[in-house]
Each structure stands twice: as C-alpha cells, then as structure tokens.
Motif scaffolding. Sequence first.
Motif, mmCIF file in Angstrom:
data_model
loop_
_atom_site.group_PDB
_atom_site.id
_atom_site.type_symbol
_atom_site.label_atom_id
_atom_site.label_comp_id
_atom_site.label_asym_id
_atom_site.label_seq_id
_atom_site.Cartn_x
_atom_site.Cartn_y
_atom_site.Cartn_z
ATOM 1 N N ARG A 48 -1.617 -6.051 10.661
ATOM 2 C CA ARG A 48 -0.338 -5.419 10.299
ATOM 3 C C ARG A 48 0.227 -4.576 11.435
ATOM 4 O O ARG A 48 1.447 -4.545 11.647
ATOM 5 N N ILE A 49 -0.625 -3.865 12.146
ATOM 6 C CA ILE A 49 -0.113 -2.938 13.162
ATOM 7 C C ILE A 49 0.079 -3.618 14.512
ATOM 8 O O ILE A 49 0.713 -3.030 15.402
ATOM 9 N N GLN A 50 -0.429 -4.816 14.702
ATOM 10 C CA GLN A 50 -0.350 -5.473 15.997
ATOM 11 C C GLN A 50 1.073 -5.603 16.514
ATOM 12 O O GLN A 50 1.340 -5.323 17.687
ATOM 13 N N ILE A 71 0.828 -1.224 0.000
ATOM 14 C CA ILE A 71 0.000 0.000 0.000
ATOM 15 C C ILE A 71 0.851 1.258 0.000
ATOM 16 O O ILE A 71 0.311 2.374 -0.021
ATOM 17 N N GLY A 72 2.163 1.120 0.003
ATOM 18 C CA GLY A 72 3.041 2.286 -0.034
ATOM 19 C C GLY A 72 3.223 2.981 1.296
ATOM 20 O O GLY A 72 3.878 4.028 1.366
ATOM 21 N N ILE A 73 2.639 2.476 2.375
ATOM 22 C CA ILE A 73 2.750 3.070 3.708
ATOM 23 C C ILE A 73 3.269 1.996 4.646
ATOM 24 O O ILE A 73 2.711 0.895 4.698
ATOM 25 N N PRO A 74 4.315 2.260 5.417
ATOM 26 C CA PRO A 74 4.831 1.235 6.320
ATOM 27 C C PRO A 74 3.851 0.943 7.450
ATOM 28 O O PRO A 74 3.024 1.787 7.821
ATOM 29 N N ASP A 75 3.966 -0.240 7.988
ATOM 30 C CA ASP A 75 3.074 -0.641 9.078
ATOM 31 C C ASP A 75 3.284 0.205 10.323
ATOM 32 O O ASP A 75 2.349 0.423 11.118
ATOM 33 N N ILE A 81 -8.651 4.307 9.131
ATOM 34 C CA ILE A 81 -7.338 3.942 8.577
ATOM 35 C C ILE A 81 -7.518 2.924 7.462
ATOM 36 O O ILE A 81 -6.871 3.003 6.408
ATOM 37 N N ALA A 82 -8.395 1.967 7.668
ATOM 38 C CA ALA A 82 -8.606 0.924 6.662
ATOM 39 C C ALA A 82 -9.164 1.512 5.378
ATOM 40 O O ALA A 82 -8.757 1.127 4.272
ATOM 41 N N ARG A 83 -10.130 2.464 5.483
ATOM 42 C CA ARG A 83 -10.680 3.081 4.276
ATOM 43 C C ARG A 83 -9.641 3.904 3.538
ATOM 44 O O ARG A 83 -9.613 3.948 2.306
ATOM 45 N N SER A 84 -8.738 4.527 4.248
ATOM 46 C CA SER A 84 -7.748 5.395 3.597
ATOM 47 C C SER A 84 -6.703 4.606 2.813
ATOM 48 O O SER A 84 -6.142 5.122 1.843
#
Length: 305
Positions: free
Chosen positions: A293-295, A259-263, A279-282
């Motif tokens: 991913r963020i856990q 997605i081009g954005i780090p976790d 965050i999920a929609r963005s």
Amino acid sequence: MTTPDLDAMPNLDAEPDPSAMPDTTPAAPAPGPFDPRHEPLRFGYTLTELDDIAATAAATVHHRSHLNRDIRVQAAWEAITTHLYATDQAPTRHTLLTLAWTAIRHEARADCTFRGWQPGYHATTRPGFERYWALAANPHPNPEAAVVDRLALAQIWPRLRPRHRQLLLALAAHDDYTQAAQAVGLKYHSYLSALSRARRAFLALWHEHETPSRPWGHDVRGKQPTTRTVTGTVLRLRQRRKAQRTTPPQPSGRRRKDIGIPDTELARRYQAGEPLAAIARSVGLSKTTVHTRIQPHLTRPHPQN
C-alpha cells in the motif's frame, strides 16, 4: 452554231448551299416507355437481374422437400435483396446465388419440420407428422377423436377399481391437486402417487392386449400460470447481455480492506522511521500488505524491515 450562255451555266467551283440541299440526317429513335425493372438499384443490380438470379437458384438448388417453385423463388429473392442492401461491398452473381441456395435449403428444412417429415433416401416421419395432418392440413376438425374418447371412457370406466374412479373424479371435480387430495382425505404427495397408479390402470385398459404407454405431459392445474414464453426469455437474455456490456468491469482479486487510515499516512509513518511491523500490527494488516500500500507513496526507496 449557237453560242452557249456562260452566265446561265452553274459554277462548279462555288461552295454548295446547305439550305438548298435535302436533309439526310437520320432521325433519332423515339424514347421507349419507362421500365423501372431495368433501372439500376444498389451496386448496379436491377430488378430483372435479381429476378433472374432467384429463378436460377430455385431451378438449380439441390433439396429434399415438397416446396413448389414459387416458394423457392420467394425465399431466394428475399435472401439476395436483404444481403444486397446490408453489405458494404458489391457482391458477385455467384455470391448471391450461394446465398439464395442456402436460403432455399433452410426453407426446405423448416417445411419438413412443420410437416413432420424426415427427408432422405429412407424417409421417415417425425412426431409432428400426426399434428400436421390432423390439425394444420385438415380443413375441418375430425370427429373421430372425440367419438373414440367418449366410447373408450364409457367402456373403461366401469372396469376401473372404485378407488381409482374416486381419485380421478376428485381431480375432475376440483381441477386442483391440493383440493382433490383434501377431498379424498390424503396428503398431497400421497394423492399424487395414488393418482399416478390410477392413470396407469386407465392406460392399461386403453391399450388392452398391447404395451401401455406411460403418462406424458405436465399437468399444471392448481398452479400459478406461468408468464414465461420464448419471446420473453429472448428479450430477458438480450437485456441481461446489454447490462453486462454497459456495466464497468469489477476489479479482480480479493477486495481491499478499509482500515480507516489513508495510505499516505502509513507512508509518512514509515518514512519517519516507524518499523513496518509496528505499523502492520497497529492497523491489523500483514507487513506485505502494508508495504504494497505504501510503495506508490514513498518519496525515496526504503528497504523492507
């Protein structure tokens, strides 16, 4: 009465003189000639013992073939010596005998296959029987086959239909199916069908008064020569398996979407109070995927919202 001379009498109490006594030590036997067959090899076995095991196996093995004794002994000797230098533990004599029996039976089966003979109580012949006795076992080529072919062709050819002779002559002249089809004015597959009927008519006349055999074999005239052989196929399979062993395993499951954005950035936004659904929609992912991913990057537990 004469008085004996005491000085001239021997002294019985004195120690014997070794230099005055005769040498009675038995002579050591002379060393015999060097025999390498009795020298110990691996695990103490000698060439004499290996020869005895091979000869015993050749004389006691149960097999159904025409292998002579020399071939049986050679097969047994190669099997036991190969195992002797390949194993890390000292084999027993019975182990070597078992290996020798197995090697002889394998050699016997290969010999029967080569000769085209099926051993057993009801011995039969295999397809290779004719090949062996006509080619391998025949010291000189037999002219019978060539004579029969020429006479049969001279007798059958006039009895064929003109169309069948035309189809067969086209293939013999061009030695290529595509060019032969063009020569008789037919399409490729139409020519193959007509040629098959011509061949069946030829076989019917060849086996006159008998059930004709069907055409067999694969005619590759006009096609690119193949380079595939048994050896080449085995080498390719070995290389393929080696590449599979050296290639690191691919991760299982679905491929991770980039997605081009780090976790870590997603985790920072979540820790800052941004709702997980936003965050999920963005980023175009589901809430479950974002949470997974963020856990690992959360600094404190945070309930999923």
